[in-house]
Design a protein around this motif. Sequence first.
Motif, PDB file in Angstrom:
ATOM      1  N   ILE A  28       0.839  -1.202   0.000  1.00 31.37           N
ATOM      2  CA  ILE A  28       0.000   0.000   0.000  1.00 31.37           C
ATOM      3  C   ILE A  28       0.874   1.251   0.000  1.00 31.37           C
ATOM      4  O   ILE A  28       0.617   2.203  -0.747  1.00 31.37           O
ATOM      5  N   VAL A  29       1.931   1.271   0.816  1.00 31.87           N
ATOM      6  CA  VAL A  29       2.822   2.432   0.868  1.00 31.87           C
ATOM      7  C   VAL A  29       3.523   2.624  -0.473  1.00 31.87           C
ATOM      8  O   VAL A  29       3.620   3.753  -0.986  1.00 31.87           O
ATOM      9  N   GLU A  30       4.017   1.558  -1.070  1.00 34.28           N
ATOM     10  CA  GLU A  30       4.710   1.674  -2.352  1.00 34.28           C
ATOM     11  C   GLU A  30       3.763   2.151  -3.455  1.00 34.28           C
ATOM     12  O   GLU A  30       4.151   2.959  -4.317  1.00 34.28           O
ATOM     13  N   THR A  31       2.525   1.673  -3.425  1.00 34.18           N
ATOM     14  CA  THR A  31       1.541   2.128  -4.410  1.00 34.18           C
ATOM     15  C   THR A  31       1.206   3.598  -4.191  1.00 34.18           C
ATOM     16  O   THR A  31       1.059   4.366  -5.144  1.00 34.18           O
ATOM     17  N   ASP A  68      -4.335   9.939   7.045  1.00 40.35           N
ATOM     18  CA  ASP A  68      -3.222  10.589   7.735  1.00 40.35           C
ATOM     19  C   ASP A  68      -2.258   9.547   8.292  1.00 40.35           C
ATOM     20  O   ASP A  68      -1.039   9.752   8.287  1.00 40.35           O
ATOM     21  N   ASP A  69      -2.792   8.438   8.774  1.00 45.84           N
ATOM     22  CA  ASP A  69      -1.945   7.346   9.252  1.00 45.84           C
ATOM     23  C   ASP A  69      -1.099   6.796   8.106  1.00 45.84           C
ATOM     24  O   ASP A  69       0.085   6.484   8.276  1.00 45.84           O
ATOM     25  N   LEU A  70      -1.679   6.710   6.926  1.00 44.83           N
ATOM     26  CA  LEU A  70      -0.923   6.287   5.749  1.00 44.83           C
ATOM     27  C   LEU A  70       0.161   7.308   5.410  1.00 44.83           C
ATOM     28  O   LEU A  70       1.287   6.941   5.053  1.00 44.83           O
ATOM     29  N   THR A  71      -0.161   8.593   5.535  1.00 43.35           N
ATOM     30  CA  THR A  71       0.833   9.637   5.280  1.00 43.35           C
ATOM     31  C   THR A  71       2.040   9.475   6.200  1.00 43.35           C
ATOM     32  O   THR A  71       3.196   9.607   5.768  1.00 43.35           O
ATOM     33  N   LEU A  72       1.782   9.180   7.469  1.00 48.70           N
ATOM     34  CA  LEU A  72       2.885   8.977   8.413  1.00 48.70           C
ATOM     35  C   LEU A  72       3.715   7.749   8.026  1.00 48.70           C
ATOM     36  O   LEU A  72       4.946   7.759   8.155  1.00 48.70           O
ATOM     37  N   ALA A  73       3.052   6.714   7.549  1.00 45.33           N
ATOM     38  CA  ALA A  73       3.783   5.524   7.121  1.00 45.33           C
ATOM     39  C   ALA A  73       4.658   5.822   5.913  1.00 45.33           C
ATOM     40  O   ALA A  73       5.775   5.296   5.793  1.00 45.33           O
ATOM     41  N   LEU A  78      10.249   6.847   3.826  1.00 47.62           N
ATOM     42  CA  LEU A  78      11.278   7.666   3.195  1.00 47.62           C
ATOM     43  C   LEU A  78      12.503   7.819   4.085  1.00 47.62           C
ATOM     44  O   LEU A  78      13.633   7.608   3.649  1.00 47.62           O
ATOM     45  N   VAL A  79      12.280   8.214   5.343  1.00 44.09           N
ATOM     46  CA  VAL A  79      13.431   8.437   6.213  1.00 44.09           C
ATOM     47  C   VAL A  79      14.122   7.114   6.528  1.00 44.09           C
ATOM     48  O   VAL A  79      15.349   7.060   6.696  1.00 44.09           O
ATOM     49  N   GLY A  80      13.352   6.019   6.583  1.00 40.64           N
ATOM     50  CA  GLY A  80      13.956   4.730   6.858  1.00 40.64           C
ATOM     51  C   GLY A  80      14.896   4.272   5.764  1.00 40.64           C
ATOM     52  O   GLY A  80      15.863   3.551   6.023  1.00 40.64           O
ATOM     53  N   ARG A  81      14.629   4.684   4.535  1.00 46.51           N
ATOM     54  CA  ARG A  81      15.494   4.281   3.424  1.00 46.51           C
ATOM     55  C   ARG A  81      16.904   4.846   3.555  1.00 46.51           C
ATOM     56  O   ARG A  81      17.841   4.331   2.941  1.00 46.51           O
ATOM     57  N   ALA A  82      17.039   5.915   4.325  1.00 44.83           N
ATOM     58  CA  ALA A  82      18.370   6.509   4.515  1.00 44.83           C
ATOM     59  C   ALA A  82      19.319   5.552   5.226  1.00 44.83           C
ATOM     60  O   ALA A  82      20.542   5.636   5.049  1.00 44.83           O
ATOM     61  N   ALA A 113       6.027  13.148  -2.371  1.00 42.56           N
ATOM     62  CA  ALA A 113       5.850  12.564  -1.042  1.00 42.56           C
ATOM     63  C   ALA A 113       6.617  13.363   0.001  1.00 42.56           C
ATOM     64  O   ALA A 113       6.164  13.512   1.145  1.00 42.56           O
ATOM     65  N   ALA A 114       7.775  13.897  -0.379  1.00 43.11           N
ATOM     66  CA  ALA A 114       8.574  14.689   0.558  1.00 43.11           C
ATOM     67  C   ALA A 114       7.839  15.945   0.984  1.00 43.11           C
ATOM     68  O   ALA A 114       7.840  16.314   2.160  1.00 43.11           O
ATOM     69  N   VAL A 115       7.206  16.619   0.022  1.00 43.21           N
ATOM     70  CA  VAL A 115       6.438  17.824   0.342  1.00 43.21           C
ATOM     71  C   VAL A 115       5.346  17.500   1.353  1.00 43.21           C
ATOM     72  O   VAL A 115       5.058  18.283   2.268  1.00 43.21           O
ATOM     73  N   LEU A 116       4.762  16.325   1.219  1.00 36.39           N
ATOM     74  CA  LEU A 116       3.643  15.920   2.073  1.00 36.39           C
ATOM     75  C   LEU A 116       4.099  15.491   3.459  1.00 36.39           C
ATOM     76  O   LEU A 116       3.353  15.654   4.434  1.00 36.39           O
ATOM     77  N   THR A 117       5.321  14.968   3.594  1.00 37.80           N
ATOM     78  CA  THR A 117       5.696  14.287   4.835  1.00 37.80           C
ATOM     79  C   THR A 117       6.890  14.859   5.590  1.00 37.80           C
ATOM     80  O   THR A 117       7.099  14.503   6.750  1.00 37.80           O
ATOM     81  N   ALA A 118       7.694  15.715   4.967  1.00 39.17           N
ATOM     82  CA  ALA A 118       8.947  16.129   5.598  1.00 39.17           C
ATOM     83  C   ALA A 118       8.747  16.842   6.924  1.00 39.17           C
ATOM     84  O   ALA A 118       9.629  16.826   7.782  1.00 39.17           O
ATOM     85  N   SER A 119       7.610  17.478   7.115  1.00 34.32           N
ATOM     86  CA  SER A 119       7.360  18.221   8.352  1.00 34.32           C
ATOM     87  C   SER A 119       6.696  17.370   9.433  1.00 34.32           C
ATOM     88  O   SER A 119       6.460  17.864  10.544  1.00 34.32           O
ATOM     89  N   ARG A 120       6.418  16.099   9.149  1.00 37.83           N
ATOM     90  CA  ARG A 120       5.673  15.271  10.085  1.00 37.83           C
ATOM     91  C   ARG A 120       6.614  14.502  11.022  1.00 37.83           C
ATOM     92  O   ARG A 120       7.749  14.187  10.676  1.00 37.83           O
ATOM     93  N   VAL A 121       6.110  14.196  12.202  1.00 35.95           N
ATOM     94  CA  VAL A 121       6.807  13.335  13.165  1.00 35.95           C
ATOM     95  C   VAL A 121       5.995  12.058  13.255  1.00 35.95           C
ATOM     96  O   VAL A 121       4.853  12.071  13.704  1.00 35.95           O
ATOM     97  N   THR A 122       6.569  10.933  12.824  1.00 32.41           N
ATOM     98  CA  THR A 122       5.791   9.705  12.711  1.00 32.41           C
ATOM     99  C   THR A 122       5.831   8.844  13.968  1.00 32.41           C
ATOM    100  O   THR A 122       4.886   8.132  14.263  1.00 32.41           O
ATOM    101  N   GLY A 123       6.958   8.862  14.670  1.00 34.07           N
ATOM    102  CA  GLY A 123       7.102   7.990  15.832  1.00 34.07           C
ATOM    103  C   GLY A 123       7.232   6.525  15.470  1.00 34.07           C
ATOM    104  O   GLY A 123       7.243   5.658  16.361  1.00 34.07           O
ATOM    105  N   ARG A 124       7.344   6.216  14.197  1.00 36.11           N
ATOM    106  CA  ARG A 124       7.422   4.828  13.757  1.00 36.11           C
ATOM    107  C   ARG A 124       8.858   4.303  13.833  1.00 36.11           C
ATOM    108  O   ARG A 124       9.800   5.060  14.003  1.00 36.11           O
ATOM    109  N   ALA A 125       8.983   2.994  13.694  1.00 32.96           N
ATOM    110  CA  ALA A 125      10.274   2.331  13.925  1.00 32.96           C
ATOM    111  C   ALA A 125      11.372   2.867  13.013  1.00 32.96           C
ATOM    112  O   ALA A 125      12.526   3.020  13.433  1.00 32.96           O
ATOM    113  N   GLU A 126      11.042   3.155  11.745  1.00 30.17           N
ATOM    114  CA  GLU A 126      12.062   3.650  10.814  1.00 30.17           C
ATOM    115  C   GLU A 126      12.613   4.993  11.263  1.00 30.17           C
ATOM    116  O   GLU A 126      13.823   5.245  11.192  1.00 30.17           O
TER     117      GLU A 126
END
Length: 250
Positions: A28-31, A68-73, A78-82, A113-126
């Motif tokens: 779902i995230v990749e799509t 919004d939960d999908l946006t955080l994922a 993205l940050v996890g790929r680093a 996707a960066a424009v949509l998510t760069a300002s968010r704090v996800t708290g997720r494992a990545e």
Amino acid sequence: MGKQVVPESARRRRRPTKNGAVLSERLIVETALRMLAEHGGEGLTARRLGLALGADPSTLYRYFAGMDDLTLAIGAELVGRALEGWAPTGDWREDLRRLGLRIHGAYLAHPQAAVLTASRVTGRAEETAVDEAILAVLRTAGFPDPDAVRIYHVFIDQSLAFAALDAASLALPAAAREADERMWESAYARLSAASHPHIAATAGLLAARMNHSAYPAALEMLLDSAAAQLGRPAQLGRPARRAAAPGSES
């Protein structure tokens, strides 16, 4: 109120979708990333995502509490790929340089996707894995905890801020982006020395630099500052004292 997410073991779809795919969070995230690249943030809806996956849109809510939960994922992805392929070498400066460039690059690979998510704090494992890695580099290098946290704060915010800025430029329609880039060789280069002496004196240099990201240079400035701080007494993050107003008591 968002719908309750079904536990992983219970939400797995045993049958393929109409497209022959077996749904998962990662699919779902990749799509969604692909849809953002094609249609931008406004084009990412549950209905369109369901159509792309060949599934009923309501199925998405078995995996995510809402869009919004999908946006955080997506942001966490993205940050996890680093961190993929990154490992500390013991050279704190080189480790942070490589990690910073990786974070910046991971976002720019998906500008919409960066424009949509760069300002968010996800708290997720990545995300927490990246934060842990940065703090580990700094604390292992010998920075006292107050300095380590201060430098981490500047480092991650600088990386994400430049990612958002540069991604916003890449996300522009091609014609608009090209017009912006030409501005340094047209409008700025034509300013006269009489009215804008400093711009006129540096017009060639500005044209050569300004269409490229300043992030690598800003990152080096941050690392220079951190290196100069290493070994000094810890800074506790107190704001600088303001100068007393004329005529007031100090």
